[in-house]
Every structure is written in C-alpha cells, then in structure tokens.
Design a protein around this motif. Structure first.
Motif, PDB file in Angstrom:
ATOM      1  N   GLY A   1       0.800  -1.215   0.000  1.00  0.00           N
ATOM      2  CA  GLY A   1       0.000   0.000   0.000  1.00  0.00           C
ATOM      3  C   GLY A   1       0.832   1.263   0.000  1.00  0.00           C
ATOM      4  N   VAL A   2       1.966   1.228  -0.707  1.00  0.00           N
ATOM      5  CA  VAL A   2       2.881   2.362  -0.687  1.00  0.00           C
ATOM      6  C   VAL A   2       3.028   3.005  -2.062  1.00  0.00           C
TER       7      VAL A   2
ATOM      8  N   ALA B   1       3.538  11.373  -5.176  1.00  0.00           N
ATOM      9  CA  ALA B   1       2.334  12.153  -4.903  1.00  0.00           C
ATOM     10  C   ALA B   1       2.718  13.390  -4.090  1.00  0.00           C
ATOM     11  N   VAL B   2       1.849  14.366  -4.090  1.00  0.00           N
ATOM     12  CA  VAL B   2       2.066  15.588  -3.320  1.00  0.00           C
ATOM     13  C   VAL B   2       1.640  15.313  -1.883  1.00  0.00           C
TER      14      VAL B   2
ATOM     15  N   LEU C   1      -0.753  13.674  -8.155  1.00  0.00           N
ATOM     16  CA  LEU C   1       0.539  13.183  -8.605  1.00  0.00           C
ATOM     17  C   LEU C   1       1.417  14.303  -9.142  1.00  0.00           C
ATOM     18  N   LEU C   2       2.705  14.186  -8.888  1.00  0.00           N
ATOM     19  CA  LEU C   2       3.683  15.092  -9.469  1.00  0.00           C
ATOM     20  C   LEU C   2       3.824  14.765 -10.954  1.00  0.00           C
TER      21      LEU C   2
ATOM     22  N   ASP D   1       6.380  14.151 -12.662  1.00  0.00           N
ATOM     23  CA  ASP D   1       7.393  13.108 -12.866  1.00  0.00           C
ATOM     24  C   ASP D   1       7.212  11.913 -11.917  1.00  0.00           C
ATOM     25  N   TYR D   2       5.958  11.643 -11.534  1.00  0.00           N
ATOM     26  CA  TYR D   2       5.691  10.578 -10.559  1.00  0.00           C
ATOM     27  C   TYR D   2       6.233   9.224 -11.001  1.00  0.00           C
ATOM     28  N   GLN D   3       6.257   8.951 -12.306  1.00  0.00           N
ATOM     29  CA  GLN D   3       6.750   7.665 -12.786  1.00  0.00           C
ATOM     30  C   GLN D   3       8.244   7.496 -12.498  1.00  0.00           C
ATOM     31  N   GLU D   4       8.997   8.582 -12.585  1.00  0.00           N
ATOM     32  CA  GLU D   4      10.427   8.524 -12.251  1.00  0.00           C
ATOM     33  C   GLU D   4      10.617   8.209 -10.769  1.00  0.00           C
TER      34      GLU D   4
END
Length: 151
Positions: A116-117, A123-124, A130-131, A133-136
């Motif tokens: 659950g992380v 995320a902000v 989501l930011l 560049d969340y995938q990075e």
C-alpha cells in the motif's frame, strides 16, 4: 466522506484509521506473508538468518510480526506513521528514510516487501495528486528495492 469540524474529531478519525491499519497489517503479515516466507526459506535451519526489509512499513506492525515469528526484520518509512515506532516491541529495527534512497548495501536482504505504498510515491504530500514526474519517483523506489534484494 464526512467533513471533520474540529482538531479533536480529526484526531479521533486518524486514530480510528490507524487502529484499522494496525489490525490489517498484522492479519496480512500472519496470513499471507509469513506462509510465503516460510515456504521460500524452508531450507534455512535458522530463521534469524533470513533478513526481511519492509519498505514503507508505516506503523511497523509487520516488522514486529515477522520478528516475533523468528525472522530478522527492519522497517523504513519517512511518514507520520513512524510516530508509533516508540510503542513497537522492537524499536531498534526502524529507520526513518525515503524508500527511493535506502541506506543499505546492494544484495543485503533475502526478502523485501512493500504494501500500500506505491500509490503514494510521486504524490504531493499525503494526497492523491501526482507530481508530473511521478513515474520517475516510482521507478527509483522499485529500483532501490531490487538493488537491496539478494539475487
């Protein structure tokens, strides 16, 4: 979701959520993770030799549970749930760090878990926003868990 009108009500809501989370962490660890870990490491004569890392361990119930079942465990988390580590049975087994920069050598752990992380990575704050560049951020998180896991 009901709107919370006071600090006292907010604290009650947070405590209720943490109580449910504590119960869920113990239940999941005992009913899903420990049977898997027991099967994966059944060839080990000494359970204590199996090093387990919980990345994003939150309140730490999962770490206490694996240790109580004879394994060696460490938990890391950068969030507010780490405030509960003071009441854990194994307080010395927790480190406040970001999962994207784990302070362990490569190939250090036999088993690495995270529950659950991932939806909070990139995320902000503690929100669902989501930011860009969340995938990075999520790739760094996953790469770090892979790096510290024995082949």
């Amino acid at each position: 979701m009901r709107k919370v009108s006071s600090e006292q009500e907010l604290n009650k809501v947070r405590e209720s959520q943490l109580t449910a989370e504590r119960h869920g962490n113990i239940w999941r660890t005992e009913n899903y993770l420990l049977p898997l870990i027991d099967r994966l490491f059944s060839d080990r004569s000494e359970k204590k030799s199996v090093k387990i890392l919980s990345v994003g361990c939150g309140n730490g119930e999962d770490v206490d549970t694996v240790i109580e079942h004879g394994y060696s465990g460490i938990g890391v988390d950068p969030g507010y749930r780490s405030e509960e580590w003071g009441v854990r049975k194994h307080k010395e087994c927790f480190i406040a760090v970001d999962g994207k920069k784990l302070p362990f050598p490569s190939n250090d752990f036999d088993f690495v878990m995270s529950h659950g992380v991932i939806e909070h990575i990139g995320a902000v704050g503690d929100s669902l926003e989501l930011l860009p560049d969340y995938q990075e951020h999520r790739k760094k998180y996953a790469d770090e868990m892979i790096r510290v896991t024995k082949k």
